[in-house]
Design a protein around this motif. Sequence first.
Motif, PDB file in Angstrom:
ATOM      1  N   PHE A 197       0.833  -1.205   0.000  1.00  0.00           N
ATOM      2  CA  PHE A 197       0.000   0.000   0.000  1.00  0.00           C
ATOM      3  C   PHE A 197       0.866   1.252   0.000  1.00  0.00           C
ATOM      4  CE2 PHE A 197      -3.604   2.583   1.188  1.00  0.00           C
ATOM      5  CZ  PHE A 197      -3.070   3.565   2.016  1.00  0.00           C
ATOM      6  N   ILE A 198       0.483   2.223  -0.844  1.00  0.00           N
ATOM      7  CA  ILE A 198       1.191   3.510  -0.862  1.00  0.00           C
ATOM      8  C   ILE A 198       0.299   4.606  -0.313  1.00  0.00           C
ATOM      9  CG2 ILE A 198       2.370   5.239  -2.252  1.00  0.00           C
ATOM     10  CD1 ILE A 198       2.817   3.139  -4.363  1.00  0.00           C
ATOM     11  N   ILE A 199      -0.833   4.805  -0.967  1.00  0.00           N
ATOM     12  CA  ILE A 199      -1.711   5.900  -0.600  1.00  0.00           C
ATOM     13  C   ILE A 199      -3.096   5.607  -1.133  1.00  0.00           C
ATOM     14  CG2 ILE A 199      -1.213   7.284  -2.683  1.00  0.00           C
ATOM     15  CD1 ILE A 199      -1.277   9.780  -0.834  1.00  0.00           C
ATOM     16  N   ASP A 200      -4.106   6.172  -0.492  1.00  0.00           N
ATOM     17  CA  ASP A 200      -5.473   5.962  -0.949  1.00  0.00           C
ATOM     18  C   ASP A 200      -6.205   7.292  -1.020  1.00  0.00           C
ATOM     19  OD1 ASP A 200      -6.638   4.637   2.287  1.00  0.00           O
ATOM     20  OD2 ASP A 200      -5.860   6.604   1.725  1.00  0.00           O
ATOM     21  N   ILE A 201      -7.357   7.264  -1.662  1.00  0.00           N
ATOM     22  CA  ILE A 201      -8.173   8.471  -1.764  1.00  0.00           C
ATOM     23  C   ILE A 201      -9.628   8.075  -1.914  1.00  0.00           C
ATOM     24  CG2 ILE A 201      -7.909   8.660  -4.284  1.00  0.00           C
ATOM     25  CD1 ILE A 201      -7.814  11.741  -3.879  1.00  0.00           C
ATOM     26  N   ARG A 202     -10.505   8.807  -1.258  1.00  0.00           N
ATOM     27  CA  ARG A 202     -11.936   8.564  -1.384  1.00  0.00           C
ATOM     28  C   ARG A 202     -12.498   9.380  -2.544  1.00  0.00           C
ATOM     29  NH1 ARG A 202     -15.084   5.400   1.415  1.00  0.00           N
ATOM     30  NH2 ARG A 202     -14.515   4.779   3.522  1.00  0.00           N
ATOM     31  N   SER A 203     -13.632   8.948  -3.024  1.00  0.00           N
ATOM     32  CA  SER A 203     -14.222   9.601  -4.191  1.00  0.00           C
ATOM     33  C   SER A 203     -14.705  11.021  -3.898  1.00  0.00           C
ATOM     34  CB  SER A 203     -15.382   8.762  -4.740  1.00  0.00           C
ATOM     35  OG  SER A 203     -16.386   8.608  -3.762  1.00  0.00           O
ATOM     36  N   ASN A 204     -14.824  11.390  -2.632  1.00  0.00           N
ATOM     37  CA  ASN A 204     -15.269  12.754  -2.304  1.00  0.00           C
ATOM     38  C   ASN A 204     -14.096  13.733  -2.201  1.00  0.00           C
ATOM     39  OD1 ASN A 204     -14.158  11.799   0.034  1.00  0.00           O
ATOM     40  ND2 ASN A 204     -15.855  12.389   1.366  1.00  0.00           N
ATOM     41  N   MET A 205     -12.915  13.251  -2.576  1.00  0.00           N
ATOM     42  CA  MET A 205     -11.724  14.095  -2.569  1.00  0.00           C
ATOM     43  C   MET A 205     -11.158  14.128  -3.983  1.00  0.00           C
ATOM     44  SD  MET A 205      -9.969  12.462   0.827  1.00  0.00           S
ATOM     45  CE  MET A 205      -8.601  13.613   0.888  1.00  0.00           C
ATOM     46  N   ASP A 206     -10.355  15.146  -4.274  1.00  0.00           N
ATOM     47  CA  ASP A 206      -9.691  15.172  -5.570  1.00  0.00           C
ATOM     48  C   ASP A 206      -8.170  15.179  -5.439  1.00  0.00           C
ATOM     49  OD1 ASP A 206     -10.678  18.645  -6.135  1.00  0.00           O
ATOM     50  OD2 ASP A 206      -9.251  17.769  -4.740  1.00  0.00           O
ATOM     51  N   LYS A 207      -7.698  15.299  -4.204  1.00  0.00           N
ATOM     52  CA  LYS A 207      -6.251  15.293  -3.999  1.00  0.00           C
ATOM     53  C   LYS A 207      -5.955  14.826  -2.585  1.00  0.00           C
ATOM     54  CE  LYS A 207      -2.243  18.427  -4.097  1.00  0.00           C
ATOM     55  NZ  LYS A 207      -1.819  19.835  -4.354  1.00  0.00           N
ATOM     56  N   ARG A 208      -4.887  14.054  -2.484  1.00  0.00           N
ATOM     57  CA  ARG A 208      -4.432  13.651  -1.164  1.00  0.00           C
ATOM     58  C   ARG A 208      -2.921  13.525  -1.202  1.00  0.00           C
ATOM     59  NH1 ARG A 208      -5.832   8.497   2.688  1.00  0.00           N
ATOM     60  NH2 ARG A 208      -5.304   9.562   4.626  1.00  0.00           N
ATOM     61  N   GLN A 209      -2.274  14.002  -0.149  1.00  0.00           N
ATOM     62  CA  GLN A 209      -0.812  13.980  -0.116  1.00  0.00           C
ATOM     63  C   GLN A 209      -0.294  13.097   0.992  1.00  0.00           C
ATOM     64  OE1 GLN A 209      -0.266  18.416  -0.173  1.00  0.00           O
ATOM     65  NE2 GLN A 209       1.193  17.940  -1.794  1.00  0.00           N
ATOM     66  N   GLY A 210       0.787  12.413   0.673  1.00  0.00           N
ATOM     67  CA  GLY A 210       1.495  11.635   1.670  1.00  0.00           C
ATOM     68  C   GLY A 210       2.944  12.076   1.693  1.00  0.00           C
ATOM     69  N   GLN A 211       3.778  11.209   2.174  1.00  0.00           N
ATOM     70  CA  GLN A 211       5.191  11.536   2.200  1.00  0.00           C
ATOM     71  C   GLN A 211       5.773  11.306   0.813  1.00  0.00           C
ATOM     72  OE1 GLN A 211       7.497   9.128   4.880  1.00  0.00           O
ATOM     73  NE2 GLN A 211       9.205  10.554   4.900  1.00  0.00           N
ATOM     74  N   ARG A 212       6.118  12.361   0.145  1.00  0.00           N
ATOM     75  CA  ARG A 212       6.678  12.352  -1.225  1.00  0.00           C
ATOM     76  C   ARG A 212       5.698  11.890  -2.280  1.00  0.00           C
ATOM     77  NH1 ARG A 212      10.551   9.664  -3.525  1.00  0.00           N
ATOM     78  NH2 ARG A 212      10.588   7.885  -2.100  1.00  0.00           N
ATOM     79  N   VAL A 213       4.511  11.502  -1.928  1.00  0.00           N
ATOM     80  CA  VAL A 213       3.530  11.055  -2.910  1.00  0.00           C
ATOM     81  C   VAL A 213       2.259  11.881  -2.822  1.00  0.00           C
ATOM     82  CG1 VAL A 213       4.399   8.695  -3.071  1.00  0.00           C
ATOM     83  CG2 VAL A 213       2.659   9.254  -1.375  1.00  0.00           C
ATOM     84  N   THR A 214       1.653  12.068  -3.991  1.00  0.00           N
ATOM     85  CA  THR A 214       0.377  12.771  -4.085  1.00  0.00           C
ATOM     86  C   THR A 214      -0.505  11.998  -5.044  1.00  0.00           C
ATOM     87  OG1 THR A 214       1.436  14.930  -3.752  1.00  0.00           O
ATOM     88  CG2 THR A 214      -0.772  14.924  -4.720  1.00  0.00           C
ATOM     89  N   VAL A 215      -1.745  11.790  -4.673  1.00  0.00           N
ATOM     90  CA  VAL A 215      -2.692  11.145  -5.572  1.00  0.00           C
ATOM     91  C   VAL A 215      -3.734  12.184  -5.986  1.00  0.00           C
ATOM     92  CG1 VAL A 215      -4.008  10.225  -3.622  1.00  0.00           C
ATOM     93  CG2 VAL A 215      -4.334   9.262  -5.885  1.00  0.00           C
ATOM     94  N   LEU A 216      -3.998  12.237  -7.280  1.00  0.00           N
ATOM     95  CA  LEU A 216      -5.000  13.138  -7.836  1.00  0.00           C
ATOM     96  C   LEU A 216      -6.114  12.313  -8.452  1.00  0.00           C
ATOM     97  CD1 LEU A 216      -2.692  15.756  -9.615  1.00  0.00           C
ATOM     98  CD2 LEU A 216      -3.736  15.919  -7.346  1.00  0.00           C
TER      99      LEU A 216
END
Lengths: 117, 113
Positions: free
Chosen positions: B46-65
């Motif tokens: 696992f790296i990072i996750d995001i829910r459908s009610n979001m458009d961006k989420r940041q972690g350590q050195r990673v960002t999911v759009l």
Amino acid sequence: GAGVSQSPSNKVTEKGKDVELRCDPISGHTALYWYRQSLGQGLEFLIYFQGNSAPDKSGLPSDRFSAERTGGSVSTLTIQRTQQEDSAVYLCASSLLGLAGIADTQYFGPGTRLTVL
Amino acid sequence: GESVGLHLPTLSVQEGDNSIINCAYSNSASDYFIWYKQESGKGPQFIIDIRSNMDKRQGQRVTVLLNKTVKHLSLQIAATQPGDSAVYFCAEIPKGSARQLTFGSGTQLTVLP
């Protein structure tokens, strides 16, 4: 604590033989999943156990495949009369809840590489 | 192009550069998306996750759009390091389901020294 473990790590068998693959999930995790990953491909869902509910077997490719989970913990995936197309890495994962509508992370084991000659 | 056998989509980046890995999904009812990293001979991590009610989420050195309009997901890795070399793939959980689906065979990221 210990992660998901699987055994054996590698299995070579002859076509037509039966094989059993074992998965030990993380202690306390109620959900357990089996996936298959062919060389260079994504994960293919096989079967899912959640607590004492009937397993979701919708991903099993044929009736040669079956799985059981004893005591809500260890799971065994059995492939009968193996075929060459069964060759793949079989991955097991577990998650804390595995309930619909609640997203919890699946933790994967290292997989069992099955080769059918 | 389509991936067949070993021919995964590939991305090569110089060490220190940023990486962007893309994923398309087809189920508009998907509720939850996850990015995994898989190193050779290991299970997905696992790296990072995001829910459908979001458009961006940041972690350590990673960002999911997440772009729900075009059903597109991307993973951005900042200051890519040699240890980031792996296959990356996305997964989604549809609403009302507890099990995951994956898309394609993933992307092979290679970090060049």
